[in-house]
Design an enzyme around this catalytic site. Sequence first.
Site, PDB file in Angstrom:
ATOM      1  N   ASN A   1      -7.886  -4.752  -7.230  1.00  0.00           N
ATOM      2  CA  ASN A   1      -6.501  -4.842  -6.761  1.00  0.00           C
ATOM      3  C   ASN A   1      -6.300  -6.127  -5.995  1.00  0.00           C
ATOM      4  OD1 ASN A   1      -5.764  -2.236  -7.607  1.00  0.00           O
ATOM      5  ND2 ASN A   1      -6.404  -1.319  -5.675  1.00  0.00           N
TER       6      ASN A   1
ATOM      7  N   ASP B   1      -4.570  -7.214  -2.783  1.00  0.00           N
ATOM      8  CA  ASP B   1      -3.979  -6.603  -1.586  1.00  0.00           C
ATOM      9  C   ASP B   1      -2.922  -7.561  -1.030  1.00  0.00           C
ATOM     10  OD1 ASP B   1      -5.843  -4.607  -1.905  1.00  0.00           O
ATOM     11  OD2 ASP B   1      -7.067  -5.157  -0.159  1.00  0.00           O
TER      12      ASP B   1
ATOM     13  N   GLY C   1      -9.580  -3.793  -3.868  1.00  0.00           N
ATOM     14  CA  GLY C   1      -9.844  -2.751  -4.876  1.00  0.00           C
ATOM     15  C   GLY C   1     -11.270  -2.263  -4.679  1.00  0.00           C
ATOM     16  N   LYS C   2     -11.446  -0.958  -4.691  1.00  0.00           N
ATOM     17  CA  LYS C   2     -12.762  -0.389  -4.357  1.00  0.00           C
ATOM     18  C   LYS C   2     -13.880  -0.905  -5.257  1.00  0.00           C
ATOM     19  CE  LYS C   2     -12.029   3.766  -1.877  1.00  0.00           C
ATOM     20  NZ  LYS C   2     -12.984   3.262  -0.893  1.00  0.00           N
TER      21      LYS C   2
ATOM     22  N   ASN D   1     -14.563  -4.580  -4.466  1.00  0.00           N
ATOM     23  CA  ASN D   1     -15.180  -4.710  -3.133  1.00  0.00           C
ATOM     24  C   ASN D   1     -16.655  -4.301  -3.182  1.00  0.00           C
ATOM     25  OD1 ASN D   1     -12.668  -5.358  -2.152  1.00  0.00           O
ATOM     26  ND2 ASN D   1     -12.298  -3.374  -1.177  1.00  0.00           N
TER      27      ASN D   1
ATOM     28  N   LEU E   1     -19.111   8.591   8.688  1.00  0.00           N
ATOM     29  CA  LEU E   1     -18.327   9.189   9.772  1.00  0.00           C
ATOM     30  C   LEU E   1     -17.631   8.125  10.625  1.00  0.00           C
ATOM     31  CD1 LEU E   1     -20.937  11.883  10.962  1.00  0.00           C
ATOM     32  CD2 LEU E   1     -18.897  12.293   9.579  1.00  0.00           C
TER      33      LEU E   1
ATOM     34  N   ASP F   1     -10.400  -4.619  11.720  1.00  0.00           N
ATOM     35  CA  ASP F   1      -9.786  -4.126  10.486  1.00  0.00           C
ATOM     36  C   ASP F   1     -10.882  -3.392   9.700  1.00  0.00           C
ATOM     37  OD1 ASP F   1      -8.625  -3.723   8.015  1.00  0.00           O
ATOM     38  OD2 ASP F   1      -8.144  -5.828   7.639  1.00  0.00           O
TER      39      ASP F   1
ATOM     40  N   ALA G   1     -12.364  -1.910   3.682  1.00  0.00           N
ATOM     41  CA  ALA G   1     -13.604  -2.230   2.946  1.00  0.00           C
ATOM     42  C   ALA G   1     -14.880  -1.874   3.703  1.00  0.00           C
ATOM     43  CB  ALA G   1     -13.660  -3.690   2.501  1.00  0.00           C
ATOM     44  N   ALA G   2     -14.771  -1.163   4.836  1.00  0.00           N
ATOM     45  CA  ALA G   2     -15.991  -0.770   5.570  1.00  0.00           C
ATOM     46  C   ALA G   2     -16.865   0.128   4.692  1.00  0.00           C
ATOM     47  CB  ALA G   2     -15.625  -0.044   6.862  1.00  0.00           C
ATOM     48  N   GLY G   3     -16.232   1.136   4.079  1.00  0.00           N
ATOM     49  CA  GLY G   3     -16.987   2.053   3.224  1.00  0.00           C
ATOM     50  C   GLY G   3     -17.577   1.340   2.010  1.00  0.00           C
ATOM     51  N   ASP G   4     -16.820   0.395   1.441  1.00  0.00           N
ATOM     52  CA  ASP G   4     -17.302  -0.344   0.260  1.00  0.00           C
ATOM     53  C   ASP G   4     -18.470  -1.254   0.637  1.00  0.00           C
ATOM     54  OD1 ASP G   4     -15.243   0.844  -1.183  1.00  0.00           O
ATOM     55  OD2 ASP G   4     -13.852  -0.802  -0.791  1.00  0.00           O
TER      56      ASP G   4
ATOM     57  N   GLY H   1      -9.202  -8.161   6.521  1.00  0.00           N
ATOM     58  CA  GLY H   1      -9.150  -8.253   5.058  1.00  0.00           C
ATOM     59  C   GLY H   1     -10.269  -7.492   4.367  1.00  0.00           C
TER      60      GLY H   1
HETATM   61  P1  ADP Z   1     -14.185   5.028   4.651  1.00  0.00           P
HETATM   62  O1  ADP Z   1     -13.603   3.704   5.031  1.00  0.00           O
HETATM   63  O2  ADP Z   1     -14.658   5.080   3.238  1.00  0.00           O
HETATM   64  O3  ADP Z   1     -13.347   6.216   5.063  1.00  0.00           O
HETATM   65  P2  ADP Z   1     -15.798   5.256   7.050  1.00  0.00           P
HETATM   66  O4  ADP Z   1     -14.551   5.124   7.883  1.00  0.00           O
HETATM   67  O5  ADP Z   1     -16.632   6.456   7.296  1.00  0.00           O
HETATM   68  O6  ADP Z   1     -15.548   5.140   5.491  1.00  0.00           O
HETATM   69  O7  ADP Z   1     -16.652   3.933   7.336  1.00  0.00           O
HETATM   70  C1  ADP Z   1     -17.782   3.594   6.562  1.00  0.00           C
HETATM   71  C2  ADP Z   1     -18.846   3.054   7.471  1.00  0.00           C
HETATM   72  O8  ADP Z   1     -18.322   1.922   8.172  1.00  0.00           O
HETATM   73  C3  ADP Z   1     -19.299   4.016   8.564  1.00  0.00           C
HETATM   74  O9  ADP Z   1     -20.337   4.849   8.117  1.00  0.00           O
HETATM   75  C4  ADP Z   1     -19.758   3.066   9.651  1.00  0.00           C
HETATM   76  O10 ADP Z   1     -21.087   2.642   9.380  1.00  0.00           O
HETATM   77  C5  ADP Z   1     -18.825   1.885   9.482  1.00  0.00           C
HETATM   78  N1  ADP Z   1     -17.708   1.963  10.438  1.00  0.00           N
HETATM   79  C6  ADP Z   1     -16.436   2.363  10.195  1.00  0.00           C
HETATM   80  N2  ADP Z   1     -15.700   2.310  11.322  1.00  0.00           N
HETATM   81  C7  ADP Z   1     -16.523   1.869  12.305  1.00  0.00           C
HETATM   82  C8  ADP Z   1     -16.363   1.593  13.710  1.00  0.00           C
HETATM   83  N3  ADP Z   1     -15.186   1.757  14.328  1.00  0.00           N
HETATM   84  N4  ADP Z   1     -17.442   1.143  14.402  1.00  0.00           N
HETATM   85  C9  ADP Z   1     -18.630   0.941  13.803  1.00  0.00           C
HETATM   86  N5  ADP Z   1     -18.840   1.171  12.478  1.00  0.00           N
HETATM   87  C10 ADP Z   1     -17.807   1.637  11.738  1.00  0.00           C
END
Ligand code: ADP
Length: 320
Positions: free
Chosen positions: A22, A24, A50-51, A54, A231, A256, A259-262, A297
Amino acid sequence: MTPKPSSASNPPPRIVVLGSLNMDLVLRVPHAPAAGETLQGHSIATIPGGKGANQAVSCAREGAQVRMIGCVGDDAHGTALRNALEQDGIDTAMLRTVAGEPTGTALILVEDSGQNRIVIVPGANARVELDEAALKQQVQGAAFLVTQFETPMDQVARAIAVAHGAGCKVLLNPSPVQPIADALWPRIDTLVVNEIEAQTLCGQAADTPQQAAQAGQALRAKGIARVVVTLGARGAVAVDADGARHHPAPKVQAVDTTAAGDTFLGALAVALGEGQPFDDAVRLGIRAAALCIQQPGAQPSIPRRDAVLQSPLPPDWTAL
Ligand code: ADP
């Protein structure tokens, strides 16, 4: 424990990613406009996301050899997304340009309050059609097929079947979450879900590490070797045949979380592909995601392996 990078005697793992691309469009606005209201925004940014893309970028920046399977439209955004992947050394030979469809687009309104409102138009992502013979060739000898649910479910299911049949492990991120057919479960090697996806798939809450461990065990019982429940700021729970462990995240200033999960998933996949132990792979994912959320981003915020290895170690994990 410090994860080991690939060495010359240990070639980088090959990873095949099937998924979405995607563009963005990120608009910063004072507040979301009401019906009929015309609002002046603060800024606009056009950022590759895009997942699927990413996760491919995260795998590549962790040092894997990556091939992306997906679709873009025959437009400027499609060209930009293709170029972005190629700049990361990702093979785009199986990225199809679909005439008459727009490239997938995510319109992201970020309010001054920090609240996001997102509209996704799948466009060309909805046109992914698998070439089974080509996929079979690609996954042979690959460490993982990585996929999500932002491309049509029937094609994802076919890809999982082909990879499993060819002896390639499947790493699934069932997002956006939808039910998983019974036949699919035993074909998945590693499942990565956030707390909401875990709850939707197994019907039990996964908000605390203890609950996530139980949810992860329930999902594992469907025939999967390894489950990770992420989590957010509390890190992730890893579940395998040895039980469940809570891996806390380091305390960082989140700018921001896009893309943390990706980012987490890419680092996890590459570390597992290198043969690192599951807990070391999860820890690497947590370090990578912590760096990601300190930058704005999607793709620009995904770190490289060397930066991840230089970042502070997160707190030790605890058995649950
Ligand atoms: P998604 O974005 O897929 O919902 P999460 O929010 O669980 O996934 O975030 C994925 C990973 O990113 C977490 O397991 C963690 O390692 C990291 N993460 C996300 N938010 C934070 C935060 N506020 N502080 C530190 N690490 C974070």
